[in-house]
Design a protein around this motif. Structure first.
Motif, PDB file in Angstrom:
ATOM      1  N   VAL A  33       1.039  -1.024  -0.004  1.00  0.00           N
ATOM      2  CA  VAL A  33      -0.004  -0.044   0.173  1.00  0.00           C
ATOM      3  C   VAL A  33       1.125   1.313  -0.064  1.00  0.00           C
ATOM      4  O   VAL A  33       1.690   1.426   0.924  1.00  0.00           O
ATOM      5  CB  VAL A  33      -0.963   0.039   1.170  1.00  0.00           C
ATOM      6  CG1 VAL A  33      -1.948   1.360   1.302  1.00  0.00           C
ATOM      7  CG2 VAL A  33      -1.887  -1.178   1.102  1.00  0.00           C
ATOM      8  N   ASN A  34       0.702   2.080  -1.001  1.00  0.00           N
ATOM      9  CA  ASN A  34       1.451   3.127  -1.158  1.00  0.00           C
ATOM     10  C   ASN A  34       0.765   4.565  -0.975  1.00  0.00           C
ATOM     11  O   ASN A  34      -0.535   4.684  -1.579  1.00  0.00           O
ATOM     12  CB  ASN A  34       2.030   3.362  -2.477  1.00  0.00           C
ATOM     13  CG  ASN A  34       3.165   2.152  -2.761  1.00  0.00           C
ATOM     14  OD1 ASN A  34       3.815   1.769  -1.824  1.00  0.00           O
ATOM     15  ND2 ASN A  34       3.315   1.756  -3.893  1.00  0.00           N
ATOM     16  N   SER A  58      -7.276   4.087   1.536  1.00  0.00           N
ATOM     17  CA  SER A  58      -8.022   5.319   1.671  1.00  0.00           C
ATOM     18  C   SER A  58      -8.115   6.173  -0.001  1.00  0.00           C
ATOM     19  O   SER A  58      -7.500   5.537  -0.815  1.00  0.00           O
ATOM     20  CB  SER A  58      -7.686   6.297   2.518  1.00  0.00           C
ATOM     21  OG  SER A  58      -6.195   6.494   2.267  1.00  0.00           O
ATOM     22  N   ASN A  59      -8.629   7.155   0.242  1.00  0.00           N
ATOM     23  CA  ASN A  59      -8.869   7.866  -1.364  1.00  0.00           C
ATOM     24  C   ASN A  59      -7.391   8.541  -1.800  1.00  0.00           C
ATOM     25  O   ASN A  59      -7.425   8.738  -2.903  1.00  0.00           O
ATOM     26  CB  ASN A  59      -9.810   8.997  -1.233  1.00  0.00           C
ATOM     27  CG  ASN A  59      -9.540  10.021  -0.259  1.00  0.00           C
ATOM     28  OD1 ASN A  59      -8.498   9.754   0.864  1.00  0.00           O
ATOM     29  ND2 ASN A  59     -10.339  11.030  -0.148  1.00  0.00           N
ATOM     30  N   THR A  60      -6.548   8.514  -0.897  1.00  0.00           N
ATOM     31  CA  THR A  60      -4.972   8.987  -1.498  1.00  0.00           C
ATOM     32  C   THR A  60      -4.076   8.107  -1.487  1.00  0.00           C
ATOM     33  O   THR A  60      -3.038   8.216  -1.619  1.00  0.00           O
ATOM     34  CB  THR A  60      -4.669  10.094  -0.292  1.00  0.00           C
ATOM     35  OG1 THR A  60      -4.408   9.578   1.139  1.00  0.00           O
ATOM     36  CG2 THR A  60      -5.790  11.142  -0.218  1.00  0.00           C
ATOM     37  N   THR A 113      -8.720   6.145  -6.694  1.00  0.00           N
ATOM     38  CA  THR A 113      -9.662   6.713  -7.611  1.00  0.00           C
ATOM     39  C   THR A 113      -9.837   5.975  -8.936  1.00  0.00           C
ATOM     40  O   THR A 113     -10.558   6.496  -9.802  1.00  0.00           O
ATOM     41  CB  THR A 113      -8.876   8.063  -8.199  1.00  0.00           C
ATOM     42  OG1 THR A 113      -7.510   7.830  -8.560  1.00  0.00           O
ATOM     43  CG2 THR A 113      -8.688   9.039  -6.997  1.00  0.00           C
ATOM     44  N   ASP A 114      -8.940   4.694  -9.283  1.00  0.00           N
ATOM     45  CA  ASP A 114      -9.274   3.992 -10.618  1.00  0.00           C
ATOM     46  C   ASP A 114     -10.545   3.159 -10.169  1.00  0.00           C
ATOM     47  O   ASP A 114     -10.911   2.502 -11.227  1.00  0.00           O
ATOM     48  CB  ASP A 114      -8.109   3.128 -10.611  1.00  0.00           C
ATOM     49  CG  ASP A 114      -7.028   4.165 -11.103  1.00  0.00           C
ATOM     50  OD1 ASP A 114      -7.089   5.315 -11.702  1.00  0.00           O
ATOM     51  OD2 ASP A 114      -5.551   3.686 -11.021  1.00  0.00           O
ATOM     52  N   LEU A 115     -10.839   2.946  -8.994  1.00  0.00           N
ATOM     53  CA  LEU A 115     -11.966   1.837  -8.834  1.00  0.00           C
ATOM     54  C   LEU A 115     -13.403   2.532  -9.207  1.00  0.00           C
ATOM     55  O   LEU A 115     -13.513   3.785  -9.015  1.00  0.00           O
ATOM     56  CB  LEU A 115     -12.050   1.680  -7.253  1.00  0.00           C
ATOM     57  CG  LEU A 115     -10.937   1.038  -6.569  1.00  0.00           C
ATOM     58  CD1 LEU A 115     -11.181   0.838  -4.998  1.00  0.00           C
ATOM     59  CD2 LEU A 115     -10.628  -0.288  -6.918  1.00  0.00           C
ATOM     60  N   PRO A 116     -14.157   1.876  -9.815  1.00  0.00           N
ATOM     61  CA  PRO A 116     -15.526   2.258 -10.081  1.00  0.00           C
ATOM     62  C   PRO A 116     -16.418   2.596  -8.885  1.00  0.00           C
ATOM     63  O   PRO A 116     -15.875   2.265  -7.535  1.00  0.00           O
ATOM     64  CB  PRO A 116     -16.049   0.904 -10.661  1.00  0.00           C
ATOM     65  CG  PRO A 116     -15.204   0.059 -11.139  1.00  0.00           C
ATOM     66  CD  PRO A 116     -13.995   0.352 -10.121  1.00  0.00           C
ATOM     67  N   VAL A 117     -17.126   3.395  -9.033  1.00  0.00           N
ATOM     68  CA  VAL A 117     -17.975   3.970  -7.829  1.00  0.00           C
ATOM     69  C   VAL A 117     -18.690   2.946  -7.264  1.00  0.00           C
ATOM     70  O   VAL A 117     -18.674   2.738  -5.914  1.00  0.00           O
ATOM     71  CB  VAL A 117     -19.111   5.040  -8.196  1.00  0.00           C
ATOM     72  CG1 VAL A 117     -19.899   5.481  -7.179  1.00  0.00           C
ATOM     73  CG2 VAL A 117     -18.112   6.045  -9.057  1.00  0.00           C
ATOM     74  N   VAL A 152     -13.819   5.120   3.212  1.00  0.00           N
ATOM     75  CA  VAL A 152     -14.349   6.298   2.413  1.00  0.00           C
ATOM     76  C   VAL A 152     -13.884   7.264   3.504  1.00  0.00           C
ATOM     77  O   VAL A 152     -14.206   7.075   4.819  1.00  0.00           O
ATOM     78  CB  VAL A 152     -15.781   6.170   2.435  1.00  0.00           C
ATOM     79  CG1 VAL A 152     -16.443   7.680   1.830  1.00  0.00           C
ATOM     80  CG2 VAL A 152     -16.163   5.198   1.471  1.00  0.00           C
ATOM     81  N   ASP A 153     -13.301   8.515   2.983  1.00  0.00           N
ATOM     82  CA  ASP A 153     -12.900   9.588   3.885  1.00  0.00           C
ATOM     83  C   ASP A 153     -14.224  10.631   4.164  1.00  0.00           C
ATOM     84  O   ASP A 153     -14.812  11.244   3.125  1.00  0.00           O
ATOM     85  CB  ASP A 153     -11.824  10.511   2.927  1.00  0.00           C
ATOM     86  CG  ASP A 153     -11.457  11.375   4.116  1.00  0.00           C
ATOM     87  OD1 ASP A 153     -11.811  11.698   5.219  1.00  0.00           O
ATOM     88  OD2 ASP A 153     -10.446  12.208   3.443  1.00  0.00           O
TER      89      ASP A 153
END
Length: 305
Positions: A33-34, A58-60, A113-117, A152-153
């Protein structure tokens, strides 16, 4: 011959069995995880040993997966290599292709951010599977290896599902055309007209100071009145066409007129310049008496005083 036949048959059967037993696998697999600032610790997994705890991102953050694809125990590049994430509740899947070298070393970097919603907002962990396959008789591989738990943040903007564009009836498009370009204010146009007209006297003064022979106008109009008249008139007509284009005409109105006027200018100008050349050629044209005395002398061959 019987011995040879009895030896070859088991050999072919053994080769066929070995070929049928060949299958795709992987080795030296790690997941990491980066984050934006630092990289996390690496965790190893294999076909027989899955990670016991889900990996939280997380989202970052992003997940980097490395492995070595093998065909029959040898490192090789498969035709297809994916990491597939699946929501076990809904069954939705998202494949992420891996970049693979000829020796079988493969890597993929999956960002949040590449994951589908649908997967990023899933309440259940996502099952991650390694898929390897290629042409030939080797059996493909589809093996679950670990789970991912998207976090989810609450401070970030909520993810909103956007309906994909599909073929069908769409809303009408109403195009608003811009207004036609307008001429500048009259005072600006008048200023530039006066500025151009003010250069005409300066042009005439410079023309006369450089030795323009005004006395040749009568002879030019006498020898080639049509050529000089049409040429001068076509120049004025060109200026008139440009003025009308500036005031009201369109480009399609200007083109046919400018073609006719331009052709007349070219033809009459050629004739007019030919007349000027004949008049200025040595041995032709009128010379004053002093030039005749200097060049030719009198009839008796003696220069006059």
């Amino acid at each position: 011959m019987r011995f040879l036949h009895s030896f070859v048959t088991p050999l072919l059967l053994a080769a066929g069995a070995a070929q049928a037993a060949s299958s795709w696998s992987f080795d030296d697999a790690t997941v990491q995880v980066n984050g934006k600032k630092a990289a996390g610790t690496k965790e190893k997994f294999s076909e027989t040993k899955q990670l016991s705890q889900p990996i939280t991102i997380s989202n970052t953050e992003s997940i980097k997966i490395l492995l070595v694809a093998k065909d029959g125990g040898k490192g090789k590049r498969p035709h297809q290599a994916f990491v597939v994430l699946q929501d076990e509740l809904s069954g939705l899947e998202a494949p992420f292709p891996m970049t693979v070298k000829e020796n079988g070393k493969a890597v993929v970097d999956i960002k949040y951010t590449d994951l589908p919603v649908q997967l990023a907002t899933s309440s259940a962990p996502l099952k991650a599977s390694v898929v390897l396959a290629s042409f030939g008789s080797s059996q493909g591989l589809n093996k679950p290896v670990f789970s991912i738990a998207p976090k989810v943040d609450p401070n970030a903007a909520p993810l909103v599902y956007e309906k994909p564009l599909r073929y069908g009836k769409r809303e009408a498009i109403h195009h608003t055309f811009r207004d036609d370009p307008k001429n500048p204010p009259k005072i600006i146009s008048a200023f530039f007209v006066l500025a151009v007209l003010a250069t005409v006297p300066a042009l005439l003064v410079g023309w006369l100071s450089l030795g323009a022979n005004v006395s040749h106008i009568q002879r030019a109009l006498r020898d080639a009145p049509i050529a000089h008249g049409v040429f001068f008139g076509s120049l004025i007509a060109l200026e008139g066409v440009f003025y009308l284009y500036y005031v009201s005409w369109t480009l399609f109105q200007v083109l046919p007129v400018i073609s006719v006027v331009g052709a007349a200018t070219f033809l009459s100008g050629t004739k007019a310049l030919g007349e000027v050349q004949r008049r200025d050629s040595p041995g032709r044209g009128d010379y004053d008496s002093s030039q005749r005395k200097m060049c030719c002398g009198n009839k008796n061959g003696v220069d006059e005083d």
